[in-house]
Design an enzyme around this catalytic site. Structure first.
Site, short mmCIF file in Angstrom:
data_model
loop_
_atom_site.label_atom_id
_atom_site.label_comp_id
_atom_site.label_asym_id
_atom_site.label_seq_id
_atom_site.Cartn_x
_atom_site.Cartn_y
_atom_site.Cartn_z
N PRO A 10 0.79 -1.23 0.00
CA PRO A 10 0.00 0.00 0.00
C PRO A 10 0.83 1.28 0.00
CG PRO A 10 -0.21 -1.15 2.11
CD PRO A 10 0.55 -2.05 1.19
N ASN A 11 0.27 2.24 -0.71
CA ASN A 11 0.77 3.61 -0.79
C ASN A 11 2.03 3.79 -1.63
OD1 ASN A 11 -1.29 4.80 0.88
ND2 ASN A 11 -0.30 3.79 2.59
N ARG A 18 4.60 11.26 -1.77
CA ARG A 18 4.33 10.85 -0.39
C ARG A 18 5.59 11.02 0.45
NH1 ARG A 18 4.33 4.87 1.96
NH2 ARG A 18 3.63 5.37 4.06
N TYR A 23 10.80 9.08 1.82
CA TYR A 23 10.84 8.12 0.72
C TYR A 23 11.52 8.65 -0.53
CZ TYR A 23 7.54 5.74 3.71
OH TYR A 23 6.94 5.13 4.78
N ASN A 74 8.23 -5.34 -1.24
CA ASN A 74 8.13 -4.24 -0.29
C ASN A 74 6.70 -4.29 0.24
OD1 ASN A 74 7.84 -1.89 1.14
ND2 ASN A 74 9.06 -0.66 -0.28
N ALA A 77 3.10 -1.06 4.71
CA ALA A 77 2.45 -1.16 6.02
C ALA A 77 2.10 -2.60 6.40
CB ALA A 77 1.20 -0.29 6.05
N GLU A 98 12.90 -9.22 1.09
CA GLU A 98 12.08 -8.12 1.60
C GLU A 98 12.87 -6.83 1.43
OE1 GLU A 98 10.12 -6.69 5.88
OE2 GLU A 98 11.55 -8.34 5.83
N HIS A 100 12.82 -2.36 1.75
CA HIS A 100 12.21 -1.13 2.24
C HIS A 100 13.05 0.04 1.76
CE1 HIS A 100 9.36 -3.26 4.75
NE2 HIS A 100 10.37 -4.05 5.09
N ARG A 107 12.96 4.32 12.42
CA ARG A 107 11.74 5.13 12.41
C ARG A 107 10.89 4.85 13.64
NH1 ARG A 107 8.91 4.84 6.90
NH2 ARG A 107 7.83 6.59 7.86
#
Length: 149
Positions: A10-11, A18, A23, A74, A77, A98, A100, A107
């Site tokens: 998502p996103n 964003r 990012y 990725n 969330a 995986e 990111h 964070r």
């Protein structure tokens, strides 16, 4: 050429607009092009997908498992709470990296736990779009190692 799925949660289609301070300013289409170009250089047929729908992402993971397709993922969330995604990934039949863009460990505390990491071959985080390049290089290396074995 080996097919590799680069799956995004998502996103991520909102990259570039964003939270650019977190990012970066690279848009999703540019990221997808980077992945495809990197794949060509590594003799990989890279297919990039993005969804905001957890069920769709799980279906794509099932497809990859059924077809023995390596994945770069990725989960966004979904990283922190999607047990359905984690259970689907546990059925994988090929390498899974995986990725990111940011470093979740640097964070907010809720981002520190990945339910995906325990079923992934490895995790690459914090290198911006380069995280995807590194993940594809890792996939190519693992596939080459499998061929030599």
């Amino acid at each position: 050429m080996t097919r590799v799925l680069v799956l995004n949660g998502p996103n991520l289609r909102r990259l570039g607009t964003r939270e650019p301070d977190v990012y970066g300013t690279t848009g999703f289409d540019d990221l997808a092009a980077l992945c495809r170009d990197t794949g060509r250089r590594l003799d990989l047929n890279v297919e990039v997908r993005q969804t905001d729908d957890e069920a769709e992402l799980v279906r794509w993971v099932h497809e990859a498992a059924d077809e023995r397709v390596p994945m770069v993922l990725n989960p966004a969330a979904f990283t922190h709470y999607s047990y359905s995604l984690r259970d689907a990934l546990a059925q994988r039949t090929a390498p899974l990296v995986e990725v990111h863009i940011s470093n979740p460990a640097a964070r907010e505390e809720f981002r520190h736990t990945s339910v995906v990491a325990g079923v992934a071959t490895g995790t690459i985080a914090g290198f911006g779009p380069m995280s995807y390049v590194l993940a594809l290089q890792a996939i190519a290396g693992m596939l080459a190692e499998e061929e030599r074995a």
